[in-house]
Design a protein around this motif. Structure first.
Motif, PDB file in Angstrom:
ATOM      1  N   THR A 276       2.617   1.680  -3.268  1.00  0.00           N
ATOM      2  CA  THR A 276       1.692   2.081  -4.328  1.00  0.00           C
ATOM      3  C   THR A 276       1.329   3.552  -4.205  1.00  0.00           C
ATOM      4  N   GLU A 277       1.007   3.984  -2.999  1.00  0.00           N
ATOM      5  CA  GLU A 277       0.650   5.385  -2.775  1.00  0.00           C
ATOM      6  C   GLU A 277       1.782   6.322  -3.181  1.00  0.00           C
TER       7      GLU A 277
ATOM      8  N   TYR B 295       0.822  -1.214   0.000  1.00  0.00           N
ATOM      9  CA  TYR B 295       0.000   0.000   0.000  1.00  0.00           C
ATOM     10  C   TYR B 295       0.858   1.267   0.000  1.00  0.00           C
TER      11      TYR B 295
ATOM     12  N   CYS C 211      -6.284   5.085  -2.322  1.00  0.00           N
ATOM     13  CA  CYS C 211      -5.318   4.806  -1.254  1.00  0.00           C
ATOM     14  C   CYS C 211      -5.723   5.434   0.078  1.00  0.00           C
TER      15      CYS C 211
END
Length: 549
Positions: free
Chosen positions: A315-316, A312, A457
């Motif tokens: 990705t953010e 996460y 996100c």
């Protein structure tokens, strides 16, 4: 009691949340600083992503230092030091890193600049570890989540303002077409003198404040087996740090049958990423066979959650960190570094939009009121994003169409219903759709599709966190520390995408966040099964906090 706490600690809370502002400000401003450094130092996309690598890697190393110190002494070092003193020390370390940026820029050494970011992040790691529980301690426990939501909102404001302020300081404008080569180095010096001064000013306030230090000599239960995987991950992290030098060395020796640094770097980076993921999976399998000595890592939901936090955060961060290179390409606007701030700001503003919407569920409101606010708050937050950008003289009319993405996000929130599994599945699938739209289109449609990843996100952190620590019992604190370490994903995944951008193109490299969102959907499905096996009713697990990392 609440009135007394408010009277005694209200000003301290307002000052404390400034550190949350700094975290958001610095993280978001990297979206401007990365493309600036790429142009100024003539870097590849992979090399420019080393800024995020060292910045988020500093969080990981800082957490490791605290973990191993606590394991050696069998005492929680931060509790013994005290939250207040921990924040003061963290601020001083970050101030030192900001001041180190001045000679680093003067030497023209990108390596020294990375060192400055690393020192700042080490301080941030200590601040973040201390500040979150300290916010809860500044008042009644039952209103602690509200104070954290307030702190998270300040973090979002820092993320919104960071790209704009840095663009103005570096380029003298937030809307002009000034190239990186025209930026005076004194502008960078001024930026970091200001930051260092702010860090020290807040540190002095806390040092001389009358707040309790809050220390504890409580012994902690040692967990020996997690030490090995953490050391392995640290070595993999170090391997990426020297990837450039190794690539040049190996490519110069023909017996390796590799003749380009890019190919060698790719091998090193992918191997390092595989080592980290396989180490965690191996820990999961080993802990299932024999739980003794694994501590918090004996729980499958934690290991799966560690990978999810890793994915996460990566990705953010990677969506916006590579956005500058995308915006510079002719197919996506051919923007200069000084013209990118509205888009970088909109991305971090998207996180604010989602988190403010998620915060509605933390308050005791009627269902109808929550439904109304879920419709109103996202567009109110979007209006703030537009207003802040408009105040700098930027024409924001081309951002209005982004309201479509916000409307779609609202639908996903209704589907999620404040339940972490449903929330992760709905936002994860939506994130994949947005990324695929961006991959199969060009121009502003693709740009807005990629920026929409910020909406998806926004509240994944508390959803993943709540699922990962459910059922850990006495190991909850240790599990939380392991999850914080997995901010490491923000250090690893952006360079992976940067490397792919160098080899296959910046547009195509956005397959990386597609895979990131896909794992988060898998995590939600898999952790649901694991919790049901443990007799835990996941319908009673809810998302109470809207904060981010």
């Amino acid at each position: 009691m609440e009135q007394n706490n408010t009277k005694s600690y209200g000003s301290a809370l307002y000052t404390l949340v400034t550190v949350f502002f700094f975290w958001g400000f610095l993280a978001a401003s990297n979206g401007i600083f990365i493309p600036f450094c790429k142009s100024h130092f003539h870097l590849t996309q992979f090399e420019s992503q080393l800024i995020d690598f060292t910045f988020y890697g500093g969080y990981f190393i800082g957490s490791l230092i605290l973990y191993f110190a606590s394991q050696l002494t069998r005492v929680d070092i931060l509790n013994k030091l005290g939250y207040k003193n921990g924040i003061v020390l963290g601020l001083v370390i970050s101030a030192g890193g900001a001041l180190f940026m001045i000679p680093a820029v003067a030497t023209g050494s990108f390596l020294f600049i990375l060192g400055s970011f690393f020192i700042i992040a080490l301080g941030f790691s200590l601040q973040q570890t201390a500040a979150n529980p300290f916010v809860v301690a500044l008042g009644p426990p039952e209103t602690g989540s509200n104070r954290l939501n307030f702190a998270g909102a300040v973090n979002n404001i820092g993320g919104l303002l960071g790209p704009i302020v840095v663009s103005i300081v570096l380029f003298g404008t937030a809307k002009g077409a000034i190239a990186a080569s025209q930026v005076a180095l004194s502008s960078i010096d001024n930026l970091y003198y200001i930051l260092a001064g702010l860090f020290l000013a807040v540190a002095v306030f806390f040092y001389f404040s009358k707040l309790p230090v809050v220390t504890s000599d409580e012994k902690i239960e040692a967990s020996k087996k997690p030490t090995t995987p953490l050391i392995i991950m640290f070595l993999a992290f170090c391997l990426i740090m020297v990837a450039d030098q190794l690539a040049l060395f190996i490519s110069g020796h023909h017996f390796f049958n590799i003749h380009t640094p890019e190919v060698t770097k790719a091998v090193i980076i992918y191997i390092s990423l595989a080592i980290i993921i396989l180490t965690l999976i191996g820990s999961l399998l080993s802990a299932k066979k024999n739980k003794e000595g694994w501590g918090a890592m004996q729980y499958p939901q934690l290991i799966l959650g560690m990978i999810a936090i890793f994915t996460y955060v990566g990705t953010e961060v990677t969506i916006q960190s590579n956005l500058g290179a995308l915006l510079k390409s002719p197919l996506f606007g051919n923007f200069t570094e000084s013209q990118m701030s509205p888009f970088i700001s909109l991305y971090w503003g998207s996180l604010m939009i989602g988190r403010w919407t998620g915060a509605i569920g933390a308050f005791n409101l009627s269902k109808s009121t929550k439904n109304i606010l879920t419709l109103v708050v996202p567009f109110l937050a979007f209006g703030i994003v537009l207003l802040v950008n408009r105040s700098t003289g930027v024409d924001v009319s081309n951002l209005y169409i982004y309201a479509i993405s916000i409307a779609v996000m609202i639908g996903a929130f209704y589907i999620g219903q404040q339940k972490p599994v449903r929330t992760l599945v709905s936002l994860g699938v939506l994130g994949m759709i947005f990324m695929l739209i961006g991959l199969f289109s060009t121009g502003m449609i693709a740009v807005f599709a990629f920026i929409s990843g910020g909406l998806c996100c926004s509240i994944m952190w508390p959803s993943i966190f709540s699922l990962a620590i459910t059922g850990l019992g006495k190991y909850t604190g240790q599990g939380s520390a392991f999850l914080i370490m997995m901010i490491l994903g923000g250090a690893i995944i952006p360079p992976v995408q940067g490397l792919m951008a160098d080899t296959m193109g910046i547009h195509q490299s956005y397959i990386v966040p597609v895979l990131g969102f896909a794992y988060i959907v898998f995590f939600a499905w898999k952790v649901r099964q694991e919790l049901i096996k443990q007799g835990i009713n996941i319908d009673h697990v809810s998302v109470e906090k809207s904060g981010g990392h």
